[in-house]
Design a protein around this motif. Sequence first.
Motif, PDB file in Angstrom:
ATOM      1  N   GLY A 443       0.196  12.037 -30.968  1.00  0.00           N
ATOM      2  CA  GLY A 443      -0.687  12.879 -30.035  1.00  0.00           C
ATOM      3  C   GLY A 443      -0.387  12.575 -28.510  1.00  0.00           C
ATOM      4  O   GLY A 443      -0.271  13.696 -27.852  1.00  0.00           O
ATOM      5  N   ARG A 448      -0.789  15.383 -25.301  1.00  0.00           N
ATOM      6  CA  ARG A 448      -2.382  15.451 -25.409  1.00  0.00           C
ATOM      7  C   ARG A 448      -2.844  14.035 -25.138  1.00  0.00           C
ATOM      8  O   ARG A 448      -3.781  13.516 -25.968  1.00  0.00           O
ATOM      9  N   THR A 452      -6.123  12.592 -27.286  1.00  0.00           N
ATOM     10  CA  THR A 452      -6.087  11.733 -28.371  1.00  0.00           C
ATOM     11  C   THR A 452      -6.924  10.392 -28.193  1.00  0.00           C
ATOM     12  O   THR A 452      -7.201   9.987 -29.156  1.00  0.00           O
TER      13      THR A 452
END
Length: 541
Positions: A443, A448, A452
């Motif tokens: 993640g 992100r 995450t």
Amino acid sequence: MGELRLVPAALAVWAAAACAIVFGVRAAVVVVLLCAGIAAVWRAWGQMLMVAGLGAASTIMAWLRLRTAHRWDPAGEIAGTVAGAPKQIASGGYLVRVQVAGVPSPTPVFTDEVPDGVVAGASVVVRGSVSESGAAGVNPYAVNGTVQATGPPEGFARLALHVRETFAAAVERTVGDHAQGLIPGMVLGDTSLQSAGEQQAYVDTGLSHLSAVSGANIAIVTAFAAVLAAAVGLGLRGRVVASTSALLLYAALVGPDPSVLRASVTGLVGLTAVLASRQSEPVHALCLAVIALVLIDSDLAVHYGFALSVAATAGIVALFPLLYRALAKTGWPDILVRALAVAVAADVATMPIVALMAGRVSLVSVVANVLVAPVTGPVTVLGLAAAVCSLAPGGMEAVPLFIVEPLARWVRFVADVGAGLPVATINAAPLYVLVVYGWFLAGVLCGRPRMTLAVAVVCGVVVVKQPPPVEQDHLRAHVVATKDDVEPVPPGTQLVVVLEHGRPHTRPVVTDQGIPVIFPNRDGVATIYPDGTQVLPRRAF
């Protein structure tokens, strides 16, 4: 990719030694042949020769050491030298590792008490019953009995003992109780002033590495020496000489503990790599360190501490650049991004090993390490300066200790708060840890990081559940009227109950042996979990 050319050889050396110790020499030969065969299939003839040669060397060294250790007869008195500081174990006794002349690996000795004079480097005589060791290693024997000192440490061991005792006395005179145990631990690896409860708090928050001389200490000391050398205009060779001198001086001050020697060898290999090339190759240096150390000491191949050190270093080297670039997109301060990237990289690499070793992992280790990262370097460097000053008259060590004390108190505060959380640690299997950390890493690297991190926090709060509390009626309790009556604690005690009245506590209490202490008339009904974690009623906070 040139940086990775020694990885197959390092893995072959490690695997060969581990298989020879755990499964036998034949298994080690099969592993080496398998690794060399894989290289041949890929037509990597140079790799095949390197893997086969170094793997065979590791197998032969492990075989010779195993053969020598099994031929040794430990019957009767055992005379040797204490290898490393004695350590208290969970049962309340002590583990003393004794190096016997002619035996390639120290003998673990379990004893109820450690008499005066039984310190690292001291000559001792061991008497007791000999049995097979339950731990994997070259030495197949363990002893349960008594240890008696017959002579003081000599050489560097005597110097190290003098430094430790002098510095510990200076810390006790100068520093408050809350930071006394941590400063000698962070500077010299001396945990003699730490209680069992304090040590457990560092374990639960992933900060226990701060109280052990490791590669991190070596890195801080050598880096500081290199910075000073650069500040006075020295070139690359001058900086390496300064770093090497600082490393050797530090190792001499700390003493001949095996972990110190391993960390020193790792540091020297890294410095050699820097000297040999203008562009440092950290993975190459790490592989050289693994090969050299396992060939020198086959036992390292089956030691969790060695695996954790290598995994942490490899994780930081491999993952830090990726994590740093991903987290930099958040716009957070650079110092926070760097500290978070290092903590996550080390955690990702080491947590599966921790789960395999202990069956539990810390959920607060990343945050705790990020919070203490800014003070770790200053505590180590200024504490080392204080240790040197404590050897001279005049009390000059009080100045750096005055600066270090609030920094050490901050580390202790983070450990106490983190360990007091209801889900500071959880039960976890290695596969579960790999899946969770793999998802987390994916993640972050997929761009992100904020989402995450947010999902990780939510999952940690919602999904993770603490095991059910234990029934206190089933615990073996030691009931006393006041806290002054707690000691001595009877053997086998699982819970201490103090009946005195007074103001509620702000945090749980444990004995020096790590046994929970409850105050029903002061705090109400405390909740105790199977791992010894204690949660006070909310009103006590």
